[in-house]
Every structure is written in C-alpha cells, then in structure tokens.
Design a protein around this motif. Structure first.
Motif, PDB file in Angstrom:
ATOM      1  N   ARG A  30       0.838  -1.209   0.000  1.00 36.55           N
ATOM      2  CA  ARG A  30       0.000   0.000   0.000  1.00 36.55           C
ATOM      3  C   ARG A  30       0.865   1.248   0.000  1.00 36.55           C
ATOM      4  O   ARG A  30       0.589   2.221  -0.709  1.00 36.55           O
ATOM      5  CB  ARG A  30      -0.917   0.012   1.221  1.00 36.55           C
ATOM      6  CG  ARG A  30      -2.074  -0.966   1.187  1.00 36.55           C
ATOM      7  CD  ARG A  30      -2.893  -0.854   2.454  1.00 36.55           C
ATOM      8  NE  ARG A  30      -3.514   0.469   2.570  1.00 36.55           N
ATOM      9  CZ  ARG A  30      -3.981   0.971   3.702  1.00 36.55           C
ATOM     10  NH1 ARG A  30      -3.849   0.294   4.827  1.00 36.55           N
ATOM     11  NH2 ARG A  30      -4.553   2.162   3.714  1.00 36.55           N
ATOM     12  N   LEU A  31       1.933   1.227   0.796  1.00 33.96           N
ATOM     13  CA  LEU A  31       2.810   2.391   0.866  1.00 33.96           C
ATOM     14  C   LEU A  31       3.504   2.650  -0.467  1.00 33.96           C
ATOM     15  O   LEU A  31       3.552   3.791  -0.942  1.00 33.96           O
ATOM     16  CB  LEU A  31       3.858   2.193   1.969  1.00 33.96           C
ATOM     17  CG  LEU A  31       3.395   2.286   3.419  1.00 33.96           C
ATOM     18  CD1 LEU A  31       4.580   2.105   4.354  1.00 33.96           C
ATOM     19  CD2 LEU A  31       2.707   3.607   3.695  1.00 33.96           C
ATOM     20  N   THR A  32       4.059   1.597  -1.065  1.00 35.80           N
ATOM     21  CA  THR A  32       4.771   1.783  -2.330  1.00 35.80           C
ATOM     22  C   THR A  32       3.814   2.221  -3.434  1.00 35.80           C
ATOM     23  O   THR A  32       4.172   3.035  -4.287  1.00 35.80           O
ATOM     24  CB  THR A  32       5.495   0.491  -2.743  1.00 35.80           C
ATOM     25  OG1 THR A  32       4.554  -0.601  -2.750  1.00 35.80           O
ATOM     26  CG2 THR A  32       6.616   0.162  -1.764  1.00 35.80           C
ATOM     27  N   ALA A  33       2.591   1.702  -3.418  1.00 35.42           N
ATOM     28  CA  ALA A  33       1.604   2.112  -4.415  1.00 35.42           C
ATOM     29  C   ALA A  33       1.259   3.591  -4.261  1.00 35.42           C
ATOM     30  O   ALA A  33       0.916   4.265  -5.240  1.00 35.42           O
ATOM     31  CB  ALA A  33       0.339   1.256  -4.291  1.00 35.42           C
ATOM     32  N   ALA A  34       1.337   4.106  -3.030  1.00 30.91           N
ATOM     33  CA  ALA A  34       1.016   5.517  -2.775  1.00 30.91           C
ATOM     34  C   ALA A  34       2.208   6.432  -2.995  1.00 30.91           C
ATOM     35  O   ALA A  34       2.074   7.659  -2.880  1.00 30.91           O
ATOM     36  CB  ALA A  34       0.499   5.677  -1.348  1.00 30.91           C
ATOM     37  N   GLY A  35       3.385   5.849  -3.291  1.00 28.45           N
ATOM     38  CA  GLY A  35       4.549   6.672  -3.593  1.00 28.45           C
ATOM     39  C   GLY A  35       5.681   6.590  -2.598  1.00 28.45           C
ATOM     40  O   GLY A  35       6.702   7.282  -2.768  1.00 28.45           O
ATOM     41  N   ALA A  36       5.564   5.778  -1.566  1.00 30.82           N
ATOM     42  CA  ALA A  36       6.638   5.652  -0.586  1.00 30.82           C
ATOM     43  C   ALA A  36       7.804   4.856  -1.172  1.00 30.82           C
ATOM     44  O   ALA A  36       7.623   4.026  -2.072  1.00 30.82           O
ATOM     45  CB  ALA A  36       6.134   4.975   0.682  1.00 30.82           C
ATOM     46  N   GLU A  37       8.997   5.117  -0.660  1.00 27.79           N
ATOM     47  CA  GLU A  37      10.176   4.342  -1.017  1.00 27.79           C
ATOM     48  C   GLU A  37      10.452   3.379   0.133  1.00 27.79           C
ATOM     49  O   GLU A  37      10.683   3.804   1.265  1.00 27.79           O
ATOM     50  CB  GLU A  37      11.371   5.271  -1.235  1.00 27.79           C
ATOM     51  CG  GLU A  37      11.153   6.289  -2.335  1.00 27.79           C
ATOM     52  CD  GLU A  37      12.247   7.329  -2.383  1.00 27.79           C
ATOM     53  OE1 GLU A  37      13.446   6.934  -2.433  1.00 27.79           O
ATOM     54  OE2 GLU A  37      11.932   8.530  -2.344  1.00 27.79           O
ATOM     55  N   VAL A  38      10.401   2.081  -0.150  1.00 29.97           N
ATOM     56  CA  VAL A  38      10.549   1.058   0.876  1.00 29.97           C
ATOM     57  C   VAL A  38      11.708   0.145   0.512  1.00 29.97           C
ATOM     58  O   VAL A  38      11.805  -0.317  -0.629  1.00 29.97           O
ATOM     59  CB  VAL A  38       9.258   0.230   1.040  1.00 29.97           C
ATOM     60  CG1 VAL A  38       9.439  -0.842   2.111  1.00 29.97           C
ATOM     61  CG2 VAL A  38       8.078   1.130   1.389  1.00 29.97           C
ATOM     62  N   ARG A  39      12.590  -0.088   1.474  1.00 26.72           N
ATOM     63  CA  ARG A  39      13.677  -1.043   1.294  1.00 26.72           C
ATOM     64  C   ARG A  39      13.744  -1.954   2.518  1.00 26.72           C
ATOM     65  O   ARG A  39      13.241  -1.607   3.584  1.00 26.72           O
ATOM     66  CB  ARG A  39      15.010  -0.328   1.088  1.00 26.72           C
ATOM     67  CG  ARG A  39      15.113   0.422  -0.235  1.00 26.72           C
ATOM     68  CD  ARG A  39      16.493   0.997  -0.468  1.00 26.72           C
ATOM     69  NE  ARG A  39      16.550   1.732  -1.723  1.00 26.72           N
ATOM     70  CZ  ARG A  39      17.646   2.314  -2.209  1.00 26.72           C
ATOM     71  NH1 ARG A  39      18.789   2.230  -1.520  1.00 26.72           N
ATOM     72  NH2 ARG A  39      17.618   2.957  -3.351  1.00 26.72           N
TER      73      ARG A  39
END
Length: 309
Positions: free
Chosen positions: A168-177
């Motif tokens: 959900r975060l990455t779909a909303a534009g967050a950068e996750v590693r």
C-alpha cells in the motif's frame, strides 16, 4: 460557637455552592435595600454539583493554557540560551514514557512535516512499536507530497499483513527497502526532529532536536539505506544472498538458532530452513564444516558493490 467560626462555616458552604445569598422579597427596591436584608438559602446538592463541575471545567482549561504558555516559555528560553552561546539548548532531548504522550508528539511532528520523513523499523509493522504511526498517517503524508523512506527487515516480505501494508505504501509513492538486520528503531522528520525508543519504557519515545545529533542519525539511516534492497518481492536473489550471509556470520559467532531468528525477525522454523539451504549450497553437514568451507570459498555469496541510485 463564636461569630468568626459561624462565618467560616457559611463561607465554606458558599464556596461549595450549597448556600447562596438572595435579596429579601420584602425590600422595596435594590437601591434602598439594606445589606442586612439579604438572606441565605440552602441549594439542592445536584445544583451545587453542576456548579462545581462548571468551575472545575474552567479551572482545567486554565491549567491547559498555563501548560501551553509554560511550554512556549521553555522553547523561548532554549532559543535565547542558544543565541547567547551560553550552552546547549534546553530540552534538546525529551523523554515521553507512556504510549499516549509518545503517540501525541510523534503525530504532531508528522502533521507538521513539509519535506521528508525517514524511518527505520527493525520490528516491522508490529503494533507494539511506539514509533509506528497510526495506520493511515503515512498515507496522509504521501498525499501531501511528503517524501517517505521506510526501512524494514527482510522478514516483512514474508508476513502477509506486513507485506500488504508495504505494498500500500509503495503504491502511494513511498520508497521502501529491506535489509537482513536493520540498525535500530528511528524516525526523523524534516531533519529537525527525531524520535528514538525510550531506554527504559517499552511504550515510550525520546524526542531529539539537537542539530548535530539529528545530522548523525540521518547519516546512519542513509548508510543503511544504501545497503538495503528495494521492496520488490520475497524471493529476490540479492535478498536471499544477504540473509544467508548474515545467518552464516551469526552461526560462525556461535549464536543460537533461536537468537538468530529473533534478531532477524523471522520464525525459528524459517530460520532453520535458511540454515539448511546454506548447508546445502556449501555441501556442509555441520556448523563447523560450514565455517570451514566458507573460509576456503570466501563466503557463501560474493559481496555486492554499493548501490548506485
């Protein structure tokens, strides 16, 4: 009973709203009424309780205003001290030991964020994490155009609930590693305020405002970020390789399986499955043999060069 004692009793009852003065109806006018013509009458205790509640509410509001004024004075005192060079700013690090206070100061900082928030969460999306924001708070940040970078353990890729949240975060534009073993819990907002776990209270946080400390914490995050893998899937080769390197290193140090699993945020069963895979890749049948073969081969997998973004 003396006159002074009687007056004190009347005063106490009046303060408790159980007595009130009223003008004698026989008085012809207010202008000509003699003060002696005022009389006392007893009130219904429920009426008195309502009046007391009203007074208590007003007092509470006054206390809140005084507390806010005190906080502003403390901030001004810290700024005045810093400008005069008379020492470090006061309250550059403030501890909040209970969950309610910790959540409130974190929410306040995120609400005022304008540019970027970075966060390292070795515990993943566990609800008990005091640095974990409200469920939709990060989505609100992204909706306002704030850059959000979040670092999680590789284990988050394998947990359905955690993976769904990260998607959900990455779909909303967050950068996750993700990385095998993140350095520790941290959140820094706009490089002006940071949050660390409370050293003694599991539900608390420490708020940091000192510039040099924040610069150091942000640098630590950036260095970990460079070594982490983008959140692309649970079976990425680089993720598996790094996880196996970390496990083998811990095994070589004599760390027990249970401790390895806890440090990496994975189940004991998953940890032992990875250990079995490592032994299979190396052709080893024991920890001793795995360590020996690793030394001869220079490691289970080659080291990766730094990531270039």
């Amino acid at each position: 009973m003396t006159e002074s004692e009687a007056r004190q009793i009347l005063t106490d009852l009046e303060d408790a709203h159980l007595l009130e003065k009223y003008r004698n109806d026989d008085a012809r006018s207010t202008e000509s009424a003699d003060p002696a013509e005022h009389r006392w009458r007893i009130l219904d205790p429920q009426v008195a309780a309502a009046r007391l509640a009203s007074r208590e509410s007003a007092m509470r509001q006054t206390v809140v205003r005084l507390s806010e004024t005190r906080r502003r004075l403390d901030d001004l005192a810290a700024l005045h001290s810093a400008l005069r060079g008379s020492g470090p700013p006061r309250h550059s690090a403030e501890a909040f030991a209970d969950r309610a206070s910790a959540g409130a100061v974190l929410a306040e900082a995120l609400l005022g964020c304008h540019a970027e928030t970075v966060s390292c969460r070795p515990g993943g999306t566990h609800p008990a994490d005091p640095l974990r924001p409200a469920p939709d708070e990060e989505l609100h940040l992204l909706a306002r155009g704030v850059r959000l970078r979040v670092l999680h353990p590789h284990a988050a890729r394998h947990r359905p609930a955690a993976r769904a949240h990260l998607e959900r975060l990455t779909a909303a534009g967050a950068e996750v590693r993700t990385m095998a073993e993140p350095f520790g819990a941290l959140t820094v907002v706009d490089r002006t305020v940071g949050f660390l776990p409370h050293p003694a209270a599991a539900d608390g946080v420490v708020r940091v405002r000192e510039e040099a400390t924040l610069t150091f914490l942000h640098r630590v995050f950036d260095q970990a970020w460079e070594r982490a893998e983008p959140f692309e899937g649970p079976d990425d080769g680089p993720v598996r390789d790094e996880l196996h390197r970390t496990i083998l290193s811990l095994l070589s140090d004599g760390v027990r399986d249970e401790t390895i699993a806890r440090r990496l945020g994975i189940s004991l069963r998953t940890c032992r499955r990875h250990i079995a895979d490592i032994f299979k890749d190396l052709g080893a049948e024991s920890r001793f043999q795995a360590g020996y073969l690793t030394g001869r081969r220079g490691g289970p997998v080659s080291e990766r060069p730094p990531r270039a973004d």
